[in-house]
Write an enzyme that holds these catalytic residues in place. Sequence first.
Site, PDB file in Angstrom:
ATOM      1  N   ASP A   1       0.862  -1.168   0.000  1.00 45.20           N
ATOM      2  CA  ASP A   1       0.000   0.000   0.000  1.00 45.20           C
ATOM      3  C   ASP A   1       0.905   1.225   0.000  1.00 45.20           C
ATOM      4  O   ASP A   1       1.648   1.469   0.957  1.00 45.20           O
ATOM      5  CB  ASP A   1      -0.920   0.031   1.210  1.00 45.20           C
ATOM      6  CG  ASP A   1      -1.971   1.128   1.035  1.00 45.20           C
ATOM      7  OD1 ASP A   1      -1.918   1.835   0.004  1.00 45.20           O
ATOM      8  OD2 ASP A   1      -2.845   1.282   1.913  1.00 45.20           O
TER       9      ASP A   1
HETATM   10  C1  BGC Z   1      -4.632   3.683   0.479  1.00 45.00           C
HETATM   11  C2  BGC Z   1      -5.068   2.558  -0.443  1.00 45.00           C
HETATM   12  C3  BGC Z   1      -5.079   3.048  -1.868  1.00 45.00           C
HETATM   13  C4  BGC Z   1      -3.726   3.619  -2.213  1.00 45.00           C
HETATM   14  C5  BGC Z   1      -3.612   4.102  -3.645  1.00 45.00           C
HETATM   15  C6  BGC Z   1      -3.384   4.375   0.004  1.00 45.00           C
HETATM   16  O1  BGC Z   1      -3.131   5.509   0.749  1.00 45.00           O
HETATM   17  O2  BGC Z   1      -4.451   3.148   1.778  1.00 45.00           O
HETATM   18  O3  BGC Z   1      -6.328   2.083  -0.056  1.00 45.00           O
HETATM   19  O4  BGC Z   1      -5.445   1.997  -2.726  1.00 45.00           O
HETATM   20  O5  BGC Z   1      -3.467   4.699  -1.353  1.00 45.00           O
HETATM   21  O6  BGC Z   1      -4.311   5.247  -3.871  1.00 45.00           O
END
Ligand code: BGC
Length: 755
Positions: A279
């Site tokens: 993530d």
């Molecule tokens: C979030 C994810 C998301 C990713 C990409 C992160 O900050 O926790 O859920 O998919 O960003 O945007």
Amino acid sequence: MKKWLFAIAVSVVTNASAQDAKMKIFIDGLMKKMTIDEKIGQLNLPGSGDIVTGQAQSSDIGKKIKEGKVGGLFNIKTVAKIKDVQRVAVEESRLKIPMLFGMDVIHGYETVFPIPLGLSCSWDMQAVKRSAQIAAKEASADGINWTFSPMVDVCRDPRWGRISEGNGEDPYLGAQIAKAMIQGYQGSFSSNQNIMACVKHYAMYGAAEAGRDYNTTDMSYSRMFNEYMPPYKAGVEAGAGSFMASFNDVNGVPATANKFLMTDVLRKQWGFKGFVVTDYTGINEMIDHGMGNLQTVSALALKAGIHMDMVGEGLLTTLKKSLQEGKVTQAEIDNACRLILEAKYKLGLFENPYKYCDENRAKTDVYNAANRAEARKIAADCFVLLKNNNGLLPLKKSGTVALIGPLADNSENMPGTWAVAARFSEAVTVLQGLTETVGDKVKILTARGSNLDADSLFEERAGMFGKSLRRDTRPAATMIAEAVAIAKQSDVVVVAAGESAEMSGESSSRSNIEIPQVQKDLIEALLKTGKPVVLVLFTGRPLAIKWESENVPAILNVWFGGSETGYAVSDVLFGDVNPSGKLTTTWPQNVGQVPMYYAHKSTGRPLAEGQWFQKFRSNYLDVSNEPVYPFGYGLSYTSFSYSDVKVSSTIPKGNQTVTASVVVTNTGSRTGKEVVQLYIRDVVGANTRPVKELKGFEKIELKAGESKMVTFKITTDDLKYYHADMTYGWEPGDFEIMIGSSSKDVKKAIVNWNK
Ligand code: BGC
């Protein structure tokens, strides 16, 4: 630890199909041509900068694509741009490997559906699947081939802002929703209208201590596997192509470097075959977790079972050095690279890199009338009618309505959190919805009434993504006086209040989960006019609304309903749609009761049913143990009665299947839908067991006066659980079989199940 893990491991079928064999030959051939830099390049996933969902951003992306240093790009929008980038990858890089294009398509693309927590309240798996199908159809028409959804983190703490993005507190319901979403997104992968899903955030992200985002999680393995793992596991069973690691540490090891989670459980125990992406800067964040420098944490991540690095470029910049120094192996890099290439192969990108770049589809398939009509219908089925004294709702399509509140006419907030591709300014507000649907029959007066909060804290911090509420600079008293004057000229007052969209979602935890005081003051002043007041509640989390539940005669919780919110609100308020949503989280009286969930344990000193306080029992001095609204609760404009529960056997034996049935009757005067819920309690177990656990549900529609028998099949699989020593099984004895309309309102039968 290892012993039990393998004892319950599923045997992974190794019979590769002909299709898999063909894929293997193709990828073997390609990988033979790849340099180490090109292999590591496949593990790199920069953000495009088009839509920004975090802090750090990558640079020189075009150059890196040409050098074969990018495996995919995320949050880039429009088919034209994606086609262009794909062209660079397949025409200007040495090996012409196509790219993945990911995006946070979480609850719709341009046509936005209710936030996931709202969608879960439909308890309608066909609707959930349809919403994912439409999201995939729209996103794929615009060039996207991979979505970072479904988010399946079980959460029992409404302080955590990301509770809005999940499916509530229950592992069983969460698992059903995970499956429905993945089926909707991925279908069979054969069409260009399906995209790859990504189950996130693995694991236990929803158990953040104190509800503070990104915080530590630490729990027993039995709780982990009984209460938090089922939706992730369902994601594997449904064939999800990818998983995303969570930001948090789990029992002392960040998920991103957690070999137990990523390899032992996900791959060896559950048989997951796809790839795992971090993530965002999950690898880099391990420096702050205190796990070492970038080279060390990148190696840790790869060795644990991470294959793709979002944004942070830890793998890109350090793996070659780690290989030379013997800190990672060639086989580990090859394995990660192979899994990314396999995903591209399965999506059909080697056959046609532009499979998802059909400019004509982008014109016809995105945000069209049919998709929007579906979003309107689904939104209305997610609203939860929390209170309706004396049948105040539905409203008559005549007379004068005062529509008041900070959320009455604000389009940017309607789509809700994580709707990154939404057409924010076109989302239908409550005022617009009412005006366009009943405006010819009903006179609508409107006033702002109040700001979101008194000191603009939420407006500033929660308006970061540009979903402004345009603060009204008049004094609060002036705004309330204006609203009261309008209310006095009306037959009924509708107040659109609660949270703004960004008061939930990522990095939006709250320690006070009440409606901000300035809005409560407004509601109180409106109640004092003596006019009937309906609260249309916007929220991304369960709120502590004890005072409102005691004082406001009707409350319709609408979450954030997506692009068609205003129409759907009008459909329900004026009775064109009979509400049928039921809560998928417990709504506490106050934040001090949190975490609060229906499937709690009894304790050795349970409070007697109906009591507030008993000395030396498990309770509080200052608040009862009851929630304001329980899990599974939601009213309708009609009413339903339940017969007693009939079981096919009260003394089942061994692997026998037991059926449990009730007859549900619509005892009111209109057609309505009811969610019939099955709960089981294991009365005596080798371990302490929850007071009830959801094991089945069915949403049925009944005409006025109509009855239907609903039957659930129960097998010993429904009785099994992970014990403290991590053995999995059930013990003979009494089980309460409960069926009803909420976790609080059930009828019971007892069976004595023997081996
Ligand atoms: C979030 C994810 C998301 C990713 C990409 C992160 O900050 O926790 O859920 O998919 O960003 O945007």
